[in-house]
Write a protein that holds these residues in place. Structure first.
Motif, mmCIF file in Angstrom:
data_model
loop_
_atom_site.group_PDB
_atom_site.id
_atom_site.type_symbol
_atom_site.label_atom_id
_atom_site.label_comp_id
_atom_site.label_asym_id
_atom_site.label_seq_id
_atom_site.Cartn_x
_atom_site.Cartn_y
_atom_site.Cartn_z
ATOM 1 N N GLU A 33 -4.605 2.008 5.685
ATOM 2 C CA GLU A 33 -4.985 1.148 4.562
ATOM 3 C C GLU A 33 -4.775 -0.318 4.920
ATOM 4 O OE1 GLU A 33 -3.748 2.446 0.487
ATOM 5 O OE2 GLU A 33 -2.534 3.887 1.629
ATOM 6 N N ALA A 34 -3.620 -0.598 5.509
ATOM 7 C CA ALA A 34 -3.296 -1.981 5.869
ATOM 8 C C ALA A 34 -4.268 -2.520 6.913
ATOM 9 C CB ALA A 34 -1.861 -2.060 6.390
ATOM 10 N N ALA A 35 -4.587 -1.687 7.914
ATOM 11 C CA ALA A 35 -5.497 -2.118 8.974
ATOM 12 C C ALA A 35 -6.897 -2.366 8.425
ATOM 13 C CB ALA A 35 -5.531 -1.071 10.080
ATOM 14 N N ARG A 36 -7.362 -1.441 7.585
ATOM 15 C CA ARG A 36 -8.697 -1.587 7.010
ATOM 16 C C ARG A 36 -8.775 -2.838 6.138
ATOM 17 N NH1 ARG A 36 -9.284 3.312 5.074
ATOM 18 N NH2 ARG A 36 -10.506 4.064 6.847
ATOM 19 N N PHE A 37 -7.744 -3.061 5.344
ATOM 20 C CA PHE A 37 -7.725 -4.242 4.481
ATOM 21 C C PHE A 37 -7.753 -5.528 5.307
ATOM 22 C CE2 PHE A 37 -5.283 -7.739 2.713
ATOM 23 C CZ PHE A 37 -5.945 -7.958 1.518
ATOM 24 N N THR A 38 -6.949 -5.591 6.360
ATOM 25 C CA THR A 38 -6.835 -6.808 7.167
ATOM 26 C C THR A 38 -8.194 -7.226 7.730
ATOM 27 O OG1 THR A 38 -4.565 -6.237 7.763
ATOM 28 C CG2 THR A 38 -5.685 -7.843 9.162
ATOM 29 N N VAL A 39 -9.006 -6.257 8.109
ATOM 30 C CA VAL A 39 -10.343 -6.564 8.627
ATOM 31 C C VAL A 39 -11.322 -6.841 7.489
ATOM 32 C CG1 VAL A 39 -12.293 -5.656 9.931
ATOM 33 C CG2 VAL A 39 -9.959 -5.239 10.728
ATOM 34 N N GLU A 40 -11.319 -5.960 6.494
ATOM 35 C CA GLU A 40 -12.319 -6.024 5.439
ATOM 36 C C GLU A 40 -12.191 -7.283 4.580
ATOM 37 O OE1 GLU A 40 -15.706 -4.786 3.586
ATOM 38 O OE2 GLU A 40 -14.720 -3.820 5.303
ATOM 39 N N VAL A 41 -10.978 -7.759 4.380
ATOM 40 C CA VAL A 41 -10.792 -8.893 3.475
ATOM 41 C C VAL A 41 -11.445 -10.161 4.017
ATOM 42 C CG1 VAL A 41 -8.598 -9.800 4.404
ATOM 43 C CG2 VAL A 41 -9.066 -9.932 1.929
ATOM 44 N N GLN A 42 -11.703 -10.200 5.332
ATOM 45 C CA GLN A 42 -12.344 -11.391 5.882
ATOM 46 C C GLN A 42 -13.799 -11.536 5.443
ATOM 47 O OE1 GLN A 42 -10.753 -13.867 7.273
ATOM 48 N NE2 GLN A 42 -8.881 -12.650 6.983
ATOM 49 N N ALA A 46 -8.895 5.615 0.522
ATOM 50 C CA ALA A 46 -7.906 6.502 1.136
ATOM 51 C C ALA A 46 -7.361 7.541 0.161
ATOM 52 C CB ALA A 46 -6.745 5.668 1.685
ATOM 53 N N ARG A 47 -7.871 7.533 -1.082
ATOM 54 C CA ARG A 47 -7.343 8.400 -2.143
ATOM 55 C C ARG A 47 -5.838 8.205 -2.328
ATOM 56 N NH1 ARG A 47 -9.708 14.237 -0.614
ATOM 57 N NH2 ARG A 47 -8.955 13.561 1.430
ATOM 58 N N ALA A 48 -5.462 6.943 -2.233
ATOM 59 C CA ALA A 48 -4.059 6.556 -2.380
ATOM 60 C C ALA A 48 -3.832 5.943 -3.756
ATOM 61 C CB ALA A 48 -3.682 5.543 -1.299
ATOM 62 N N PRO A 49 -2.582 5.886 -4.197
ATOM 63 C CA PRO A 49 -2.297 5.192 -5.450
ATOM 64 C C PRO A 49 -2.723 3.728 -5.362
ATOM 65 C CG PRO A 49 -0.403 6.480 -4.721
ATOM 66 C CD PRO A 49 -1.376 6.489 -3.596
ATOM 67 N N LYS A 62 -7.642 -2.977 -3.804
ATOM 68 C CA LYS A 62 -7.833 -1.819 -4.674
ATOM 69 C C LYS A 62 -8.868 -0.863 -4.083
ATOM 70 C CE LYS A 62 -9.185 -0.558 -9.391
ATOM 71 N NZ LYS A 62 -9.652 -1.078 -10.720
ATOM 72 N N ALA A 63 -9.964 -1.414 -3.543
ATOM 73 C CA ALA A 63 -11.024 -0.574 -2.979
ATOM 74 C C ALA A 63 -10.543 0.187 -1.751
ATOM 75 C CB ALA A 63 -12.234 -1.448 -2.622
ATOM 76 N N VAL A 64 -9.748 -0.462 -0.908
ATOM 77 C CA VAL A 64 -9.212 0.191 0.287
ATOM 78 C C VAL A 64 -8.333 1.370 -0.102
ATOM 79 C CG1 VAL A 64 -7.542 -0.134 2.153
ATOM 80 C CG2 VAL A 64 -9.406 -1.772 1.857
ATOM 81 N N ALA A 65 -7.510 1.187 -1.116
ATOM 82 C CA ALA A 65 -6.642 2.285 -1.570
ATOM 83 C C ALA A 65 -7.469 3.442 -2.129
ATOM 84 C CB ALA A 65 -5.658 1.767 -2.613
ATOM 85 N N GLU A 66 -8.511 3.127 -2.884
ATOM 86 C CA GLU A 66 -9.364 4.182 -3.440
ATOM 87 C C GLU A 66 -10.056 4.959 -2.326
ATOM 88 O OE1 GLU A 66 -11.981 2.241 -6.148
ATOM 89 O OE2 GLU A 66 -10.496 2.149 -7.763
ATOM 90 N N PHE A 104 0.851 -1.189 0.000
ATOM 91 C CA PHE A 104 0.000 0.000 0.000
ATOM 92 C C PHE A 104 0.890 1.243 0.000
ATOM 93 C CE2 PHE A 104 -3.103 -2.978 1.901
ATOM 94 C CZ PHE A 104 -4.161 -2.767 1.029
ATOM 95 N N GLN A 105 0.617 2.142 -0.921
ATOM 96 C CA GLN A 105 1.374 3.387 -1.030
ATOM 97 C C GLN A 105 0.600 4.524 -0.355
ATOM 98 O OE1 GLN A 105 4.329 3.299 -2.163
ATOM 99 N NE2 GLN A 105 4.370 1.354 -3.296
ATOM 100 N N GLY A 106 1.323 5.430 0.294
ATOM 101 C CA GLY A 106 0.682 6.575 0.928
ATOM 102 C C GLY A 106 1.510 7.832 0.743
ATOM 103 N N ARG A 107 1.354 8.738 1.667
ATOM 104 C CA ARG A 107 2.155 9.955 1.670
ATOM 105 C C ARG A 107 2.566 10.221 3.112
ATOM 106 N NH1 ARG A 107 -0.967 13.481 -1.165
ATOM 107 N NH2 ARG A 107 -2.045 14.266 0.687
#
Length: 441
Positions: free
Chosen positions: A251-260, A325-328, A319-323, A232-235
């Motif tokens: 992003e990483a935290a949200r993904f870890t929960v959401e992917v389940q 967060a308005r991240a790449p 991909k959805a988690v990054a979007e 995951f890319q950020g700023r």
């Protein structure tokens, strides 16, 4: 022998094996054969025990098993096998021809794990090697050392009993099972073109259940395994000015929960599937919002449809988690792992009565596959009908002691995993020798 004639003979042998498996367990006198094996083991066991403890104390990681493969090559040459080393980097192939008949492959793994042993055994490993750029302890915490000792023991007994069988033994020592790359490396290096392609294959794996125990089943016996890495890319920004950042940790935290939700809401509840994050690496200090987070994890399943669903769902969620967060867009990389080990129905049907006759109630037909994974599946995919079974490794008293404390005995890949060498090695020798004899006698 030309290739056409070889193909005809191999096909005929395989058809004969399948026919006999459907009709009867074969002509092997199991009680008599087991008595002969046990008598041979009474003499050979001290050497096998010493070999096991030597290998246990000197483990090597995948594709680094130089000393381990050399030890096994020496053992097999002493028995009269024709040994080829450096197949698939550090693998070995040992061939023993004993007249016309099928070719039977027996496989063991050579590699250990990058982890510290905490068993307290007098022969515990204290080995340290360089792994991923840093000094790392190494231990046989999966049980491959047990497999190697039983592999040599089975070869000893089969050679001693060669008057009772005809055919070709193909004993292979495979590197790097833990990375699920060793089987592919051996096949890519000509395992089934430089050497006879086996008509049938056998392998076993020790586990944390009762010694003397043998567990087998036709069909799927293990799960597939795929690794993944997501970046995951950020700023980056100062921790006091989060409004200037795009936080990849979030992003990483949200993904870890959401992917389940892929597992709980998209996968059929009746289908086995695991999707887990095992590593998140990001940042250096509490007051710094980093610009990148890297996740690593595993996907397990029994069937291709579930495997595909989990992989596609994971990529979509990242991909959805990054979007959000308005991240790449993140980078998602899958490490194609092992497919499920699928035992051949005919081979299982032929071998099961032998195990029942030899081990009685200790030979158990498993009701469901295991959740671990194995790259032995590569040989099956390449066309070797096989049986892969479980081997009990714990003294019943050890199991009882743990359960009295409300615990289960330590399993494979844990620092305390410590199979009881005897009778585990002895049982492994008996099971493998009888399985091969039943095919070749």
């Amino acid at each position: 022998m030309n290739s056409v004639l070889r193909s005809v003979l191999f096909a005929g042998a395989a058809a004969l094996l399948a026919t006999s498996a459907q009709a009867a367990p074969g002509t092997l006198d199991v009680a008599k054969a087991k008595a002969q094996i046990d008598a041979g083991l009474d003499k050979a066991y001290p050497h096998l025990d010493a070999l096991y403890k030597d290998i246990h104390q000197h483990p090597e990681l995948g594709f680094q098993e130089v000393e381990t493969s050399a030890k096994l090559a020496k053992e097999m040459r002493a028995l009269g096998f024709e040994v080829t080393e450096h197949v698939g980097k550090t693998g070995i192939v040992a061939i023993y021809k004993n007249g016309p008949g099928p070719t039977v492959m027996v496989r063991t793994e050579l590699d250990a794990l990058p982890m510290e042993e905490k068993t307290g055994l007098p022969y515990a490993s204290h080995a340290v090697t360089n792994w991923q750029g840093k000094p790392t302890p190494v231990a046989h915490s999966c049980g491959h050392d047990i497999h190697m000792a039983a592999w040599v023991g089975a070869a000893q007994q089969l050679v001693a009993m060669k008057a009772q069988w005809r055919g070709t033994l193909m004993f292979i020592g495979q590197p790097s099972e833990e990375t699920v790359g060793g089987a592919r490396a051996m096949i890519a290096d000509g395992l089934f073109t430089r050497f006879p392609k086996p008509d049938i294959g056998f392998a076993q794996h020790v586990g944390p259940f009762q010694t003397l125990g043998i567990s087998y089943r036709a069909g799927a016996n293990s799960s597939s395994a795929d690794g993944f890495e997501i970046t995951f890319q950020g700023r980056g920004a100062h921790g006091s000015r989060p409004q200037l950042s795009i936080d990849p940790v979030m992003e990483a935290a949200r993904f870890t929960v959401e992917v389940q939700t892929i597992v709980s809401r998209e996968k059929d509840p009746a289908a086995f599937g695991v999707l887990g994050v095992g590593s998140i690496v990001s940042g250096s200090a509490g007051n710094i919002i980093p610009d990148q987070a890297v996740l690593r994890g595993t996907i397990r399943s029994y069937d291709d449809a579930t495997r595909t669903l989990l992989k596609e769902g994971l990529a979509r969620t990242a991909k959805a988690v990054a979007e959000m967060a308005r991240a790449p867009a993140p980078t998602v990389v899958f490490d194609q792992g092992a497919s499920a080990v699928v035992n051949d129905a005919a081979v299982t049907a032929r071998t099961a009565p032998v195990f029942k006759a030899a081990f009685g109630a200790h030979a158990v037909e498993a009701t469901s596959p295991g959740s671990a994974s194995e790259d032995y599946s590569e040989y099956i995919i390449a066309g070797v009908p096989s049986l892969f079974w479980g081997l009990g490794g714990y003294d019943p008293k050890v199991i009882a002691d743990y359960r009295a404390k409300g615990q289960e005995p330590p399993g494979n890949h844990t620092p305390q995993f410590a199979p009881t060498p005897e009778p585990t090695i002895r049982t492994g020798v008996e099971a493998m020798t009888l399985a091969v004899l039943n095919v070749l006698s």
